[in-house]
Write a protein that holds these residues in place. Structure first.
Motif, short mmCIF file in Angstrom:
data_model
loop_
_atom_site.label_atom_id
_atom_site.label_comp_id
_atom_site.label_asym_id
_atom_site.label_seq_id
_atom_site.Cartn_x
_atom_site.Cartn_y
_atom_site.Cartn_z
N SER A 51 0.82 -1.20 0.00
CA SER A 51 0.00 0.00 0.00
C SER A 51 0.86 1.26 0.00
CB SER A 51 -0.92 0.00 1.23
OG SER A 51 -1.67 -1.19 1.31
N PHE A 52 1.87 1.29 0.86
CA PHE A 52 2.66 2.50 1.05
C PHE A 52 4.16 2.19 0.98
CE2 PHE A 52 -1.26 2.78 3.55
CZ PHE A 52 -1.86 3.89 2.95
N VAL A 53 4.96 3.23 0.76
CA VAL A 53 6.40 3.04 0.68
C VAL A 53 6.94 2.43 1.97
CG1 VAL A 53 8.63 4.21 0.45
CG2 VAL A 53 6.70 4.91 -0.99
N THR B 18 18.15 -19.48 -5.17
CA THR B 18 17.94 -18.02 -5.16
C THR B 18 16.58 -17.66 -5.75
OG1 THR B 18 19.08 -17.80 -7.29
CG2 THR B 18 20.39 -17.47 -5.31
N VAL B 19 15.99 -16.63 -5.18
CA VAL B 19 14.70 -16.10 -5.65
C VAL B 19 14.82 -14.58 -5.69
CG1 VAL B 19 12.22 -15.90 -5.19
CG2 VAL B 19 13.44 -18.01 -4.57
N GLU B 20 14.36 -13.97 -6.77
CA GLU B 20 14.33 -12.51 -6.82
C GLU B 20 12.97 -12.04 -6.32
OE1 GLU B 20 15.63 -9.21 -9.98
OE2 GLU B 20 13.69 -10.08 -10.45
N VAL B 21 12.98 -11.18 -5.31
CA VAL B 21 11.75 -10.62 -4.77
C VAL B 21 11.73 -9.12 -5.07
CG1 VAL B 21 10.32 -10.28 -2.72
CG2 VAL B 21 11.75 -12.33 -2.91
N GLN B 22 10.69 -8.68 -5.76
CA GLN B 22 10.51 -7.26 -6.04
C GLN B 22 9.36 -6.75 -5.17
OE1 GLN B 22 9.79 -6.69 -10.22
NE2 GLN B 22 11.75 -7.57 -10.84
N LEU B 23 9.63 -5.66 -4.46
CA LEU B 23 8.61 -5.05 -3.62
C LEU B 23 8.39 -3.62 -4.08
CD1 LEU B 23 10.84 -6.67 -1.47
CD2 LEU B 23 8.73 -6.62 -0.16
N ARG B 24 7.13 -3.22 -4.24
CA ARG B 24 6.81 -1.88 -4.73
C ARG B 24 5.42 -1.47 -4.27
NH1 ARG B 24 6.52 -3.98 -10.93
NH2 ARG B 24 8.76 -3.95 -10.59
N THR B 25 5.11 -0.20 -4.44
CA THR B 25 3.77 0.27 -4.12
C THR B 25 2.84 0.06 -5.31
OG1 THR B 25 4.16 2.51 -4.94
CG2 THR B 25 4.74 2.06 -2.63
N VAL B 26 1.54 0.31 -5.07
CA VAL B 26 0.55 0.19 -6.15
C VAL B 26 0.89 1.16 -7.28
CG1 VAL B 26 -1.88 0.47 -6.75
CG2 VAL B 26 -1.25 -0.57 -4.55
N ALA B 27 1.25 2.40 -6.92
CA ALA B 27 1.59 3.40 -7.94
C ALA B 27 2.82 2.97 -8.74
CB ALA B 27 1.82 4.76 -7.28
N MET B 28 3.83 2.46 -8.07
CA MET B 28 5.03 1.99 -8.76
C MET B 28 4.70 0.83 -9.69
SD MET B 28 7.73 1.93 -5.59
CE MET B 28 7.89 3.32 -4.47
N ASP B 29 3.84 -0.06 -9.23
CA ASP B 29 3.48 -1.23 -10.02
C ASP B 29 2.69 -0.82 -11.26
OD1 ASP B 29 3.49 -4.16 -10.20
OD2 ASP B 29 1.31 -3.98 -9.97
N PHE B 30 1.79 0.13 -11.13
CA PHE B 30 1.02 0.62 -12.26
C PHE B 30 1.94 1.25 -13.30
CE2 PHE B 30 -1.88 4.10 -13.97
CZ PHE B 30 -2.51 3.26 -14.88
N TRP B 31 2.90 2.04 -12.85
CA TRP B 31 3.84 2.68 -13.76
C TRP B 31 4.70 1.63 -14.47
CZ3 TRP B 31 8.99 2.72 -14.73
CH2 TRP B 31 9.48 3.74 -15.55
#
Length: 243
Positions: free
Chosen positions: A127-129, A183-196
């Protein structure tokens, strides 16, 4: 280590139709740059590739389970869930072999395992940074999770405006004759970042990476707008929590 283990694993059977599509136009263009010997070695990898990929699939299952437990705990005990949604993907045989050819990686399982760290990938949208770092800390604090590398594109965005927190983690996958580190790559981002990021991916795909300058400028502007939105939403979130 995985090579030794995988040789004893029961084969998965014939590759699925999508995995048989080893040579597409893009892959063929990359392979044309290789010598005959290197090309034949890469094709030879196909025969045992399903067994090589098994630990990566299991690693995704393991990490997804960890994230699912965190979601339930946050919801039940903390009265809020910082995780909006999660998805995962396992690279296709075609994609891995194309990367092997493009980057000049030695066509062996040990070399592929060492050089390609995003065969298994998970994306966590928050949801948030502040939630991005909160979930990252909760996941990587677990005893069986080892952080291999972190790239913080939130604190240090890419030139085009891309933001996300990338973490390469290693976890043990327990097979019949012992644990295997994967190994696993995990990407974490906000909704706005994901939309962009989703929009950027679609644009680059449509233009085959040759994006017109005006669209690149528009994307950069949109990244600034998304960052501004994240900042405002974070501020409102803090106000609500204080109240």
């Amino acid at each position: 280590m995985v090579d030794d283990v995988s040789s004893d694993v029961v084969p998965l059977g014939p590759l699925e139709p999508t995995d048989k599509r080893i040579v597409t136009e893009t892959t063929e263009a990359v392979f044309e740059q290789l010598g005959e010997s290197a090309l034949s070695e890469i094709y030879a990898l196909r025969d045992d590739f399903a067994r090589f990929m098994m630990p990566y699939k299991f690693a995704i299952d393991e990490v997804m389970t960890k994230i699912s437990i965190l979601r339930e705990e946050f919801s039940a005990l903390h009265a809020e869930n910082p995780i909006e949604h999660v998805n995962s993907r396992l690279k296709t045989t075609e994609s891995v072999l194309e990367k092997v050819a493009r980057k000049g990686i030695a066509p062996s399982y040990s070399a592929i395992r060492a050089a390609i760290t995003d065969i298994a990938g998970i994306r966590v949208v928050c949801s948030f940074v502040s939630d991005v770092y909160r979930v990252f800390d909760a996941l990587t604090a677990q005893d069986d999770v080892r952080v291999v590398a972190v790239k913080d594109y939130i604190a240090n965005p890419k030139a085009n405006g891309y933001k996300s927190l990338h973490a390469i983690i290693e976890i043990p996958v327990f097979l019949s004759d012992g644990p295997v580190p994967v190994t696993v790559e995990v990407q974490l981002r906000t909704v706005a970042m994901d939309f962009w990021a989703s929009l950027e991916h679609k644009i680059y795909y449509k233009y085959d990476a040759d994006v017109p300058a005006e669209l690149l400028a528009g994307l950069r502007e949109a990244a600034d707008v998304a960052a501004d939105l994240d900042g405002k939403m974070e501020s409102l979130h803090r106000e609500v929590r204080r109240a």
